[in-house]
Design a protein around this motif. Structure first.
Motif, PDB file in Angstrom:
ATOM      1  N   PHE A 188       2.057 107.757  66.775  1.00 55.96           N
ATOM      2  CA  PHE A 188       1.474 107.039  65.644  1.00 55.96           C
ATOM      3  C   PHE A 188       1.042 107.976  64.514  1.00 55.96           C
ATOM      4  CE2 PHE A 188       0.447 103.444  68.682  1.00 55.96           C
ATOM      5  CZ  PHE A 188       1.329 102.552  68.086  1.00 55.96           C
ATOM      6  N   THR A 189       1.095 109.274  64.755  1.00 51.53           N
ATOM      7  CA  THR A 189       0.713 110.247  63.730  1.00 51.53           C
ATOM      8  C   THR A 189       1.961 110.727  62.991  1.00 51.53           C
ATOM      9  OG1 THR A 189       0.982 112.325  64.958  1.00 51.53           O
ATOM     10  CG2 THR A 189      -1.002 111.046  65.407  1.00 51.53           C
ATOM     11  N   ASN A 190       1.748 111.587  62.002  1.00 52.83           N
ATOM     12  CA  ASN A 190       2.885 112.206  61.308  1.00 52.83           C
ATOM     13  C   ASN A 190       3.070 113.651  61.765  1.00 52.83           C
ATOM     14  OD1 ASN A 190       0.651 113.390  60.140  1.00 52.83           O
ATOM     15  ND2 ASN A 190       1.385 113.214  58.038  1.00 52.83           N
ATOM     16  N   TRP A 191       2.621 113.946  63.010  1.00 52.10           N
ATOM     17  CA  TRP A 191       2.740 115.313  63.515  1.00 52.10           C
ATOM     18  C   TRP A 191       4.198 115.686  63.756  1.00 52.10           C
ATOM     19  CZ3 TRP A 191       4.341 117.405  68.372  1.00 52.10           C
ATOM     20  CH2 TRP A 191       4.081 118.780  68.502  1.00 52.10           C
ATOM     21  N   HIS A 192       4.530 116.917  63.419  1.00 52.93           N
ATOM     22  CA  HIS A 192       5.801 117.507  63.828  1.00 52.93           C
ATOM     23  C   HIS A 192       5.516 118.927  64.293  1.00 52.93           C
ATOM     24  CE1 HIS A 192       5.993 119.814  60.044  1.00 52.93           C
ATOM     25  NE2 HIS A 192       5.630 118.708  59.431  1.00 52.93           N
ATOM     26  N   LYS A 193       6.495 119.548  64.887  1.00 58.41           N
ATOM     27  CA  LYS A 193       6.275 120.788  65.631  1.00 58.41           C
ATOM     28  C   LYS A 193       5.789 121.958  64.782  1.00 58.41           C
ATOM     29  CE  LYS A 193      11.185 122.046  65.420  1.00 58.41           C
ATOM     30  NZ  LYS A 193      12.394 122.317  66.249  1.00 58.41           N
ATOM     31  N   ASP A 194       5.899 121.875  63.457  1.00 56.52           N
ATOM     32  CA  ASP A 194       5.434 122.966  62.606  1.00 56.52           C
ATOM     33  C   ASP A 194       3.950 122.845  62.248  1.00 56.52           C
ATOM     34  OD1 ASP A 194       7.985 124.068  62.555  1.00 56.52           O
ATOM     35  OD2 ASP A 194       8.590 122.801  60.870  1.00 56.52           O
ATOM     36  N   LYS A 195       3.325 121.721  62.640  1.00 56.41           N
ATOM     37  CA  LYS A 195       1.912 121.508  62.307  1.00 56.41           C
ATOM     38  C   LYS A 195       1.004 121.885  63.485  1.00 56.41           C
ATOM     39  CE  LYS A 195       1.836 117.757  58.883  1.00 56.41           C
ATOM     40  NZ  LYS A 195       1.257 116.422  58.608  1.00 56.41           N
ATOM     41  N   PRO A 196      -0.222 122.351  63.187  1.00 57.14           N
ATOM     42  CA  PRO A 196      -1.198 122.555  64.259  1.00 57.14           C
ATOM     43  C   PRO A 196      -1.558 121.215  64.910  1.00 57.14           C
ATOM     44  CG  PRO A 196      -1.881 123.671  62.246  1.00 57.14           C
ATOM     45  CD  PRO A 196      -0.743 122.779  61.878  1.00 57.14           C
ATOM     46  N   ARG A 358      -7.678 101.269  61.567  1.00 62.28           N
ATOM     47  CA  ARG A 358      -7.886 101.048  62.997  1.00 62.28           C
ATOM     48  C   ARG A 358      -6.687 100.298  63.568  1.00 62.28           C
ATOM     49  NH1 ARG A 358     -13.973  98.725  63.677  1.00 62.28           N
ATOM     50  NH2 ARG A 358     -13.097  98.121  65.693  1.00 62.28           N
ATOM     51  N   ARG A 359      -6.279 100.690  64.776  1.00 60.95           N
ATOM     52  CA  ARG A 359      -5.151 100.046  65.439  1.00 60.95           C
ATOM     53  C   ARG A 359      -5.590  99.598  66.830  1.00 60.95           C
ATOM     54  NH1 ARG A 359       0.459 100.488  64.790  1.00 60.95           N
ATOM     55  NH2 ARG A 359       0.187 102.188  63.267  1.00 60.95           N
ATOM     56  N   LYS A 360      -5.394  98.318  67.140  1.00 65.80           N
ATOM     57  CA  LYS A 360      -5.776  97.791  68.445  1.00 65.80           C
ATOM     58  C   LYS A 360      -4.694  98.114  69.472  1.00 65.80           C
ATOM     59  CE  LYS A 360      -5.609  93.335  69.218  1.00 65.80           C
ATOM     60  NZ  LYS A 360      -5.970  91.894  69.201  1.00 65.80           N
ATOM     61  N   LEU A 361      -5.100  98.720  70.579  1.00 62.44           N
ATOM     62  CA  LEU A 361      -4.196  99.060  71.670  1.00 62.44           C
ATOM     63  C   LEU A 361      -4.855  98.707  73.000  1.00 62.44           C
ATOM     64  CD1 LEU A 361      -3.095 102.626  70.482  1.00 62.44           C
ATOM     65  CD2 LEU A 361      -1.746 100.526  70.290  1.00 62.44           C
ATOM     66  N   TYR A 362      -4.076  98.711  74.063  1.00 61.82           N
ATOM     67  CA  TYR A 362      -4.616  98.450  75.391  1.00 61.82           C
ATOM     68  C   TYR A 362      -4.320  99.632  76.304  1.00 61.82           C
ATOM     69  CZ  TYR A 362      -5.833  93.680  74.234  1.00 61.82           C
ATOM     70  OH  TYR A 362      -6.431  92.585  73.666  1.00 61.82           O
ATOM     71  N   ASN A 363      -5.387 100.221  76.828  1.00 62.33           N
ATOM     72  CA  ASN A 363      -5.286 101.289  77.812  1.00 62.33           C
ATOM     73  C   ASN A 363      -5.369 100.627  79.181  1.00 62.33           C
ATOM     74  OD1 ASN A 363      -5.271 103.673  79.235  1.00 62.33           O
ATOM     75  ND2 ASN A 363      -7.346 104.280  78.671  1.00 62.33           N
ATOM     76  N   GLY A 364      -4.209 100.234  79.728  1.00 62.91           N
ATOM     77  CA  GLY A 364      -4.215  99.370  80.898  1.00 62.91           C
ATOM     78  C   GLY A 364      -4.724  97.998  80.475  1.00 62.91           C
ATOM     79  N   ALA A 365      -5.766  97.524  81.149  1.00 66.97           N
ATOM     80  CA  ALA A 365      -6.349  96.225  80.797  1.00 66.97           C
ATOM     81  C   ALA A 365      -7.504  96.359  79.810  1.00 66.97           C
ATOM     82  CB  ALA A 365      -6.832  95.516  82.057  1.00 66.97           C
ATOM     83  N   ILE A 366      -7.841  97.588  79.428  1.00 62.45           N
ATOM     84  CA  ILE A 366      -9.002  97.831  78.570  1.00 62.45           C
ATOM     85  C   ILE A 366      -8.600  97.777  77.105  1.00 62.45           C
ATOM     86  CG2 ILE A 366     -10.840  99.448  77.977  1.00 62.45           C
ATOM     87  CD1 ILE A 366     -10.586 100.635  80.757  1.00 62.45           C
ATOM     88  N   ARG A 367      -9.270  96.938  76.337  1.00 64.65           N
ATOM     89  CA  ARG A 367      -9.051  96.893  74.890  1.00 64.65           C
ATOM     90  C   ARG A 367      -9.631  98.158  74.269  1.00 64.65           C
ATOM     91  NH1 ARG A 367     -10.137  93.853  70.017  1.00 64.65           N
ATOM     92  NH2 ARG A 367     -10.280  95.469  68.424  1.00 64.65           N
ATOM     93  N   THR A 368      -8.822  98.851  73.521  1.00 63.42           N
ATOM     94  CA  THR A 368      -9.275 100.059  72.829  1.00 63.42           C
ATOM     95  C   THR A 368      -8.847  99.988  71.370  1.00 63.42           C
ATOM     96  OG1 THR A 368      -7.263 101.279  73.378  1.00 63.42           O
ATOM     97  CG2 THR A 368      -9.104 101.486  74.909  1.00 63.42           C
ATOM     98  N   ASP A 369      -9.471 100.816  70.548  1.00 64.78           N
ATOM     99  CA  ASP A 369      -9.057 100.958  69.149  1.00 64.78           C
ATOM    100  C   ASP A 369      -8.727 102.417  68.879  1.00 64.78           C
ATOM    101  OD1 ASP A 369      -9.939  98.287  68.995  1.00 64.78           O
ATOM    102  OD2 ASP A 369     -10.375  98.532  66.864  1.00 64.78           O
ATOM    103  N   LEU A 370      -7.655 102.618  68.120  1.00 66.77           N
ATOM    104  CA  LEU A 370      -7.311 103.958  67.661  1.00 66.77           C
ATOM    105  C   LEU A 370      -7.879 104.111  66.257  1.00 66.77           C
ATOM    106  CD1 LEU A 370      -5.786 106.623  68.190  1.00 66.77           C
ATOM    107  CD2 LEU A 370      -3.769 105.553  67.142  1.00 66.77           C
ATOM    108  N   PHE A 371      -8.964 104.876  66.145  1.00 69.19           N
ATOM    109  CA  PHE A 371      -9.615 105.113  64.859  1.00 69.19           C
ATOM    110  C   PHE A 371      -8.890 106.269  64.168  1.00 69.19           C
ATOM    111  CE2 PHE A 371     -12.708 102.943  67.438  1.00 69.19           C
ATOM    112  CZ  PHE A 371     -13.400 102.129  66.550  1.00 69.19           C
ATOM    113  N   GLN A 372      -8.332 105.982  62.996  1.00 75.61           N
ATOM    114  CA  GLN A 372      -7.507 106.958  62.293  1.00 75.61           C
ATOM    115  C   GLN A 372      -8.216 107.447  61.033  1.00 75.61           C
ATOM    116  OE1 GLN A 372      -3.352 105.538  61.982  1.00 75.61           O
ATOM    117  NE2 GLN A 372      -3.961 103.826  63.302  1.00 75.61           N
ATOM    118  N   TYR A 373      -8.370 108.756  60.950  1.00 80.31           N
ATOM    119  CA  TYR A 373      -8.995 109.398  59.794  1.00 80.31           C
ATOM    120  C   TYR A 373      -7.961 110.314  59.149  1.00 80.31           C
ATOM    121  CZ  TYR A 373     -13.363 107.743  61.839  1.00 80.31           C
ATOM    122  OH  TYR A 373     -14.364 106.945  62.361  1.00 80.31           O
TER     123      TYR A 373
END
Length: 379
Positions: A188-196, A358-373
């Motif tokens: 979900f990020t824009n990471w590629h191998k040249d970035k830390p 914020r992106r709603k995801l499920y970690n197994g049966a647990i509702r989680t949010d991915l907080f993006q800064y």
């Protein structure tokens, strides 16, 4: 079944991650259709080893044997019997039938499973000219009958164990993140191998290991086996070719800047062992560090992490103190984008900053949010 014959495939996926599976399947040259928790595409026999080896974000790869609407057990039997099961199942196939039914007239799952099993047995008996019980002593062909609003879908699972089981996790912590979910967080990020890249709550190392696998272009399924490797109708040379191609595509020369830290020195050792098993230990720098001491001299990096949250590892009061320390430690890293997964919907309050997204995801049966800064834009 010929090597070029068209096959309808279904990649099952956790809710919220369909877009990532659609992208990775499309990038391999397939036309894709997406439904809730499902990604459909057509391929051929070589697609089975190819996609089992390369799907990073999906749960399973299935063959769609048939889809139809029914409202009676008689119709279910006849429609199931009419399918060409012998194209896949040899006379000694071991084919357990699982099932589920949602908002359908045929609501008894055990009865639906029994009818499907009976229909397949009858079909194979007729085709192979066998009387009595089939031996079911051969390779495993797991079959599922899924009914939703009277629409039936019959599938054969090509994967066996879920695709999140990469084969490198020889040890784990108290609340491990599934490998395909960890990969999705990176995806979900824009990471590629040249970035830390950094994970300050690395635990057993799943997130940085998945990032390293991506950075080195290592197929996530190279370190495990699959049901379909034992299938008689799937030539072994197809598997051999796809495995060889995957091994040849690995880019071990890439220099990755991946840092992984955790407050628990025991988890650092666990993470190192898992990274070694995954073949990426030389590309991740592990260290013991508490979050309030976390820092980096690198610029324009990507931070992805799954910190503790109430009900998972610690009580809420301790968790909120960790979030406060996190906010203070990460604030100076304004050229970094940060992606933080937690089920605590009050995270922003204690972290001290409202998320860009914020992106709603499920970690197994647990509702989680991915907080993006997201990092500050360069002037």
């Amino acid at each position: 079944m010929t090597s070029k014959q068209s096959i309808q495939f279904l990649a099952t996926v956790a809710s919220g991650i369909e877009s990532l599976v659609k992208k990775e399947v499309s990038q391999r040259g397939y036309d894709v259709q997406v439904d809730n928790g499902k990604v459909f595409f057509k391929g051929n026999l070589s697609t089975i080893p190819e996609m089992n080896l390369w799907l990073r974000f999906a749960d399973r790869l299935k063959i769609v044997m048939g889809e139809f609407t029914t409202s009676s057990f008689e119709e279910l039997f006849e429609a199931c019997y009419a399918l060409e099961w012998e194209k896949w199942l040899p006379v000694d196939a071991n084919f357990p039938v699982s099932g589920k039914s949602i908002q359908s007239k045929l609501y008894s799952v055990p009865d639906c499973q029994a009818i499907v099993k009976k229909a397949i047995v009858k079909r194979l008996q007729d085709v192979y000219h066998r009387r009595g019980f089939l031996p079911e002593s051969g390779a495993l062909y797991p079959i599922e009958v899924a009914i939703r609003k009277d629409k039936v879908q019959l599938t054969i699972d090509t994967s066996g164990s879920s695709l999140f089981k990469r084969g490198y996790r020889i040890a784990k912590g108290d609340a491990p993140l599934k490998e395909n979910m960890a990969a999705a967080l990176v995806g979900f990020t824009n990471w590629h191998k040249d970035k830390p890249f950094a994970d300050p709550f690395c635990g057993s190392g799943t997130i940085p290991i998945e990032a390293a696998l991506m950075g080195l272009n290592i197929a996530p399924g190279l370190n495990r086996s699959f049901n379909s490797q034992d299938w008689l109708f799937l030539p072994k040379d197809l598997w051999d070719k796809e495995i060889e191609d995957a091994e040849n595509s690995i880019d071990y020369d890439s220099e990755l800047l991946i840092e992984a830290s955790d407050i628990d020195h025991r988890m650092i050792e666990v993470a190192k062992a898992n990274a070694e098993e995954a073949g990426v230990a030389d590309h991740i720098h592990f260290k013991q560090c508490q979050i309030k001491d976390f820092t980096s001299k690198e610029k324009n990096g990507i931070l992805v992490t799954n910190p503790p949250y109430g009900g998972r590892l610690l009580d809420e009061e301790k968790v909120h103190l960790i979030y406060q320390d996190m906010g203070q430690a990460l604030k100076p890293l304004d050229t970094w984008s940060k992606y933080i997964l937690t089920s605590d919907l009050s995270f922003e309050t204690y972290y001290g900053q409202k998320a860009t997204k914020r992106r709603k995801l499920y970690n197994g049966a647990i509702r989680t949010d991915l907080f993006q800064y997201w990092a500050k834009r360069k002037n």
